[in-house]
Design an enzyme around this catalytic site. Structure first.
Site, PDB file in Angstrom:
ATOM      1  N   GLU A  92       0.824  -1.207   0.000  1.00 36.06           N
ATOM      2  CA  GLU A  92       0.000   0.000   0.000  1.00 36.06           C
ATOM      3  C   GLU A  92       0.857   1.254   0.000  1.00 36.06           C
ATOM      4  O   GLU A  92       1.977   1.250   0.498  1.00 36.06           O
ATOM      5  CB  GLU A  92      -0.866   0.024   1.267  1.00 36.06           C
ATOM      6  CG  GLU A  92      -1.782  -1.169   1.371  1.00 36.06           C
ATOM      7  CD  GLU A  92      -2.568  -1.192   2.668  1.00 36.06           C
ATOM      8  OE1 GLU A  92      -3.094  -2.265   2.993  1.00 36.06           O
ATOM      9  OE2 GLU A  92      -2.646  -0.156   3.346  1.00 36.06           O
ATOM     10  N   CYS A 105       3.445   8.350   1.212  1.00 35.37           N
ATOM     11  CA  CYS A 105       3.879   7.416   2.251  1.00 35.37           C
ATOM     12  C   CYS A 105       4.025   6.062   1.560  1.00 35.37           C
ATOM     13  O   CYS A 105       3.054   5.521   1.031  1.00 35.37           O
ATOM     14  CB  CYS A 105       2.802   7.373   3.332  1.00 35.37           C
ATOM     15  SG  CYS A 105       3.054   6.091   4.548  1.00 35.37           S
ATOM     16  N   CYS A 112       5.261  -7.141   7.728  1.00 31.28           N
ATOM     17  CA  CYS A 112       6.290  -6.737   8.680  1.00 31.28           C
ATOM     18  C   CYS A 112       6.486  -7.836   9.715  1.00 31.28           C
ATOM     19  O   CYS A 112       5.537  -8.514  10.087  1.00 31.28           O
ATOM     20  CB  CYS A 112       5.883  -5.438   9.378  1.00 31.28           C
ATOM     21  SG  CYS A 112       7.141  -4.804  10.498  1.00 31.28           S
ATOM     22  N   CYS A 116       3.957  -5.407  16.074  1.00 36.66           N
ATOM     23  CA  CYS A 116       3.394  -4.448  17.040  1.00 36.66           C
ATOM     24  C   CYS A 116       1.888  -4.698  17.166  1.00 36.66           C
ATOM     25  O   CYS A 116       1.202  -4.910  16.165  1.00 36.66           O
ATOM     26  CB  CYS A 116       3.659  -3.012  16.592  1.00 36.66           C
ATOM     27  SG  CYS A 116       5.419  -2.667  16.415  1.00 36.66           S
ATOM     28  N   CYS A 119      -0.881  -2.530  15.233  1.00 35.01           N
ATOM     29  CA  CYS A 119      -0.620  -2.205  13.827  1.00 35.01           C
ATOM     30  C   CYS A 119      -1.192  -3.276  12.884  1.00 35.01           C
ATOM     31  O   CYS A 119      -0.885  -4.467  13.030  1.00 35.01           O
ATOM     32  CB  CYS A 119       0.884  -2.068  13.629  1.00 35.01           C
ATOM     33  SG  CYS A 119       1.377  -1.905  11.916  1.00 35.01           S
ATOM     34  N   GLY A 159       5.805  -2.214   6.609  1.00 37.14           N
ATOM     35  CA  GLY A 159       7.171  -2.709   6.759  1.00 37.14           C
ATOM     36  C   GLY A 159       8.036  -1.884   7.680  1.00 37.14           C
ATOM     37  O   GLY A 159       7.719  -0.735   7.994  1.00 37.14           O
ATOM     38  N   GLU A 160       9.133  -2.479   8.084  1.00 38.99           N
ATOM     39  CA  GLU A 160      10.108  -1.816   8.951  1.00 38.99           C
ATOM     40  C   GLU A 160      11.348  -1.521   8.102  1.00 38.99           C
ATOM     41  O   GLU A 160      12.114  -2.431   7.772  1.00 38.99           O
ATOM     42  CB  GLU A 160      10.421  -2.736  10.139  1.00 38.99           C
ATOM     43  CG  GLU A 160      11.616  -2.335  10.972  1.00 38.99           C
ATOM     44  CD  GLU A 160      11.649  -0.871  11.375  1.00 38.99           C
ATOM     45  OE1 GLU A 160      10.654  -0.358  11.906  1.00 38.99           O
ATOM     46  OE2 GLU A 160      12.679  -0.222  11.132  1.00 38.99           O
ATOM     47  N   SER A 214       9.153   5.334  16.277  1.00 35.14           N
ATOM     48  CA  SER A 214       7.845   4.961  16.813  1.00 35.14           C
ATOM     49  C   SER A 214       8.043   4.573  18.269  1.00 35.14           C
ATOM     50  O   SER A 214       8.468   3.465  18.557  1.00 35.14           O
ATOM     51  CB  SER A 214       7.277   3.784  16.018  1.00 35.14           C
ATOM     52  OG  SER A 214       7.019   4.204  14.705  1.00 35.14           O
ATOM     53  N   LEU A 215       7.742   5.510  19.145  1.00 31.02           N
ATOM     54  CA  LEU A 215       8.024   5.296  20.566  1.00 31.02           C
ATOM     55  C   LEU A 215       6.818   4.647  21.252  1.00 31.02           C
ATOM     56  O   LEU A 215       6.905   3.571  21.814  1.00 31.02           O
ATOM     57  CB  LEU A 215       8.367   6.649  21.203  1.00 31.02           C
ATOM     58  CG  LEU A 215       9.242   6.594  22.443  1.00 31.02           C
ATOM     59  CD1 LEU A 215      10.565   5.915  22.169  1.00 31.02           C
ATOM     60  CD2 LEU A 215       9.467   8.003  22.984  1.00 31.02           C
ATOM     61  N   HIS A 216       5.703   5.349  21.237  1.00 33.95           N
ATOM     62  CA  HIS A 216       4.411   4.826  21.691  1.00 33.95           C
ATOM     63  C   HIS A 216       4.303   4.435  23.159  1.00 33.95           C
ATOM     64  O   HIS A 216       3.253   3.924  23.577  1.00 33.95           O
ATOM     65  CB  HIS A 216       3.965   3.634  20.828  1.00 33.95           C
ATOM     66  CG  HIS A 216       3.923   3.924  19.365  1.00 33.95           C
ATOM     67  ND1 HIS A 216       3.485   5.119  18.855  1.00 33.95           N
ATOM     68  CD2 HIS A 216       4.267   3.177  18.286  1.00 33.95           C
ATOM     69  CE1 HIS A 216       3.568   5.101  17.534  1.00 33.95           C
ATOM     70  NE2 HIS A 216       4.047   3.940  17.160  1.00 33.95           N
ATOM     71  N   ASN A 290      -5.481   4.855  15.420  1.00 37.74           N
ATOM     72  CA  ASN A 290      -6.632   4.331  14.663  1.00 37.74           C
ATOM     73  C   ASN A 290      -7.189   3.185  15.480  1.00 37.74           C
ATOM     74  O   ASN A 290      -6.430   2.366  15.978  1.00 37.74           O
ATOM     75  CB  ASN A 290      -6.175   3.784  13.314  1.00 37.74           C
ATOM     76  CG  ASN A 290      -5.450   4.822  12.517  1.00 37.74           C
ATOM     77  OD1 ASN A 290      -6.012   5.851  12.179  1.00 37.74           O
ATOM     78  ND2 ASN A 290      -4.176   4.584  12.254  1.00 37.74           N
ATOM     79  N   CYS A 335      -1.631   2.491   6.863  1.00 40.91           N
ATOM     80  CA  CYS A 335      -1.194   1.357   6.050  1.00 40.91           C
ATOM     81  C   CYS A 335      -1.413   0.002   6.698  1.00 40.91           C
ATOM     82  O   CYS A 335      -1.380  -0.145   7.890  1.00 40.91           O
ATOM     83  CB  CYS A 335       0.263   1.537   5.682  1.00 40.91           C
ATOM     84  SG  CYS A 335       0.394   2.461   4.161  1.00 40.91           S
TER      85      CYS A 335
HETATM   86  N1  SAH Z   1       7.754   0.139  10.793  1.00 41.31           N
HETATM   87  C1  SAH Z   1       7.965   1.533  10.883  1.00 41.31           C
HETATM   88  C2  SAH Z   1       7.282   2.327   9.790  1.00 41.31           C
HETATM   89  C3  SAH Z   1       5.922   1.883   9.368  1.00 41.31           C
HETATM   90  S1  SAH Z   1       4.642   2.063  10.569  1.00 41.31           S
HETATM   91  C4  SAH Z   1       7.589   2.043  12.243  1.00 41.31           C
HETATM   92  O1  SAH Z   1       7.001   1.305  13.014  1.00 41.31           O
HETATM   93  O2  SAH Z   1       7.928   3.177  12.541  1.00 41.31           O
HETATM   94  C5  SAH Z   1       4.236   3.772  10.378  1.00 41.31           C
HETATM   95  C6  SAH Z   1       3.699   4.446  11.630  1.00 41.31           C
HETATM   96  O3  SAH Z   1       2.330   4.078  11.866  1.00 41.31           O
HETATM   97  C7  SAH Z   1       4.457   4.061  12.891  1.00 41.31           C
HETATM   98  O4  SAH Z   1       4.734   5.196  13.669  1.00 41.31           O
HETATM   99  C8  SAH Z   1       3.482   3.134  13.559  1.00 41.31           C
HETATM  100  O5  SAH Z   1       3.786   2.981  14.900  1.00 41.31           O
HETATM  101  C9  SAH Z   1       2.172   3.808  13.254  1.00 41.31           C
HETATM  102  N2  SAH Z   1       0.977   2.998  13.472  1.00 41.31           N
HETATM  103  C10 SAH Z   1       0.787   1.703  13.208  1.00 41.31           C
HETATM  104  N3  SAH Z   1      -0.459   1.322  13.579  1.00 41.31           N
HETATM  105  C11 SAH Z   1      -1.069   2.417  14.075  1.00 41.31           C
HETATM  106  C12 SAH Z   1      -2.348   2.666  14.623  1.00 41.31           C
HETATM  107  N4  SAH Z   1      -3.266   1.712  14.731  1.00 41.31           N
HETATM  108  N5  SAH Z   1      -2.633   3.912  15.040  1.00 41.31           N
HETATM  109  C13 SAH Z   1      -1.690   4.907  14.931  1.00 41.31           C
HETATM  110  N6  SAH Z   1      -0.485   4.727  14.425  1.00 41.31           N
HETATM  111  C14 SAH Z   1      -0.143   3.494  14.011  1.00 41.31           C
HETATM  112 FE1  SF4 Z   2       5.990  -3.145  11.692  1.00 41.36          FE
HETATM  113 FE2  SF4 Z   2       5.957  -0.518  12.122  1.00 41.36          FE
HETATM  114 FE3  SF4 Z   2       3.689  -1.948  12.179  1.00 41.36          FE
HETATM  115 FE4  SF4 Z   2       5.458  -2.224  14.131  1.00 41.36          FE
HETATM  116  S1  SF4 Z   2       4.328  -0.357  13.623  1.00 41.36           S
HETATM  117  S2  SF4 Z   2       4.412  -3.878  13.057  1.00 41.36           S
HETATM  118  S3  SF4 Z   2       7.369  -2.018  13.034  1.00 41.36           S
HETATM  119  S4  SF4 Z   2       4.988  -1.618  10.402  1.00 41.36           S
END
Ligand code: SAH
Ligand code: SF4
Length: 347
Positions: A92, A105, A112, A116, A119, A159-160, A214-216, A290, A335
């Site tokens: 995507e 993007c 991936c 996480c 995600c 993807g990462e 991506s700290l979270h 989301n 994505c």
């Molecule tokens: N793998 C990389 C880049 C792709 S993810 C990473 O994790 O940084 C892109 C971004 O979307 C990341 O910051 C990820 O943490 C965030 N993301 C994934 N799922 C999400 C969700 N449900 N709500 C908000 N952000 C999300």
């Molecule tokens: Fe992969 Fe990034 Fe999603 Fe984590 S947030 S599963 S590293 S795409």
């Protein structure tokens, strides 16, 4: 003999290969120009003689992406693509329109491995890495389809990126080269969940791109619960790597923080985050998560009131913070969701 992916070659490499094959140098320039234009086959290279076209077809192929589905948001014009690759895998990409131009993007892997918990991509499993031209083709295809020039690229799709380090670095060099799409590093952001050894490696490249982390979460217990990578590299190690990155590149790091109700959005979490980031050249980007109905925890986004409280606390500590505008909410623009729904249909 296996065909070579000509799009992953730099112009100088094509020149050398053509020289060795006895083709005139200007043919290499012609071919390269066609590739940058986004042609999908050698037959489209109208200024090449037929004989050369057949010889090239015997040695090379042109990697790319095809549009399988396209969704346009009624609210803000955000465009989401589901692209099909040569081997019928799907990825995507999302095109967003801002005052300063178009941002895309793009995906760096099919799926991936990082898993996480919040995600859609992470929950959908992993198939394979993308090659550099497959990353470039997402940009080119979106440009051609919309007759636009894309000025900014974020590696925040599926993807990462740092788990596909070699191809991503090749992509960065290709996309920013004058002969290719000429998108400067300052217009590129790379987002990672925090693969530390690769952050150190990337720092040495001294690219002028924006690194997003991506700290979270602001404590190890919470982060490990939602991001398995934290069991390998903890927060302290991650933030030490970030400080090293800043010292090497002089670039501000952007920390992504998805606000999940009752998980990572308390006042204490905000204070803990502020303490950890104090004095760092950085920016915090809060994302109302989301809603994640597929995840085991059935996570929900935080309320706006709590998000604003979180902002106030961070600001009180002098941390630079913004709340990310959410675009394309009606087309599942984040994505992983579209591929996921496609897979569901296919099953
Ligand atoms: N793998 C990389 C880049 C792709 S993810 C990473 O994790 O940084 C892109 C971004 O979307 C990341 O910051 C990820 O943490 C965030 N993301 C994934 N799922 C999400 C969700 N449900 N709500 C908000 N952000 C999300
Ligand atoms: Fe992969 Fe990034 Fe999603 Fe984590 S947030 S599963 S590293 S795409």
């Amino acid at each position: 003999m296996a065909l070579v992916d000509i799009k992953s070659m730099f112009k100088a490499e094509i020149l050398k290969a053509f020289k060795n094959a006895g083709y005139p140098a200007y043919r290499a320039s012609q071919v390269y120009l066609w590739l940058v234009k986004g042609v999908k086959s050698f037959d489209e290279m109208r200024n090449l003689p037929k004989g050369l076209i057949s010889e090239l077809k015997e040695k090379y192929y042109i990697a790319g992406v095809e549009i399988e589905r396209k969704l346009i948001s009624k609210f803000d014009g955000t465009i989401k693509y589901l692209f099909r690759l040569n081997d019928w895998e799907h990825i995507e990409a999302v095109v967003m329109s801002y005052k300063h131009g178009y941002t895309i993007c793009i995906s760096t892997q099919v799926g991936c491995k990082m898993g996480c918990k919040f995600c859609a991509t992470g929950m959908g499993g992993f198939s394979r890495d993308l090659t550099a031209p497959e990353m470039i083709s997402q940009i080119k295809e979106a440009e051609l389809d919309n007759e636009i020039r894309i000025s900014n690229v974020v590696l925040m799709g599926m993807g990462e990126p740092l788990n596909n380090y070699k191809n991503v670095v090749k992509f960065l060099r290709l996309v920013s080269s004058k002969e290719n799409l000429n998108i400067g590093m300052r217009h590129i952001s790379l987002s990672t969940c925090g693969i530390i050894d690769k952050i150190y490696e990337l720092a040495e490249e001294k690219f002028q791109l924006t690194l997003s982390i991506s700290l979270h979460a602001s404590d190890d217990l919470t982060r490990s619960k939602i991001m398995p990578i934290n069991n390998k590299y903890n927060l302290d190690e991650l933030l030490t790597a970030c400080r090293f990155y800043i010292s090497k590149t002089n670039r501000r790091i952007s920390f992504e923080y998805a606000m999940i109700a009752g998980v990572n959005d308390s006042d204490e979490c905000a204070k803990c985050l502020a303490e950890k980031l104090r004095g760092m050249l950085c920016h915090v980007n809060l994302i109302p998560a989301n809603d994640i109905d597929f995840a085991p925890g059935n996570y929900k986004k935080s309320g706006m009131e709590q998000i604003k409280k979180f902002v106030n606390i961070l600001e009180k500590y002098g941390i630079n913070v913004t709340i990310r505008r959410t675009l394309g909410t009606d087309i599942n623009a984040s994505c992983g969701q579209l591929r996921r729904s496609t897979k569901k249909v296919e099953v």
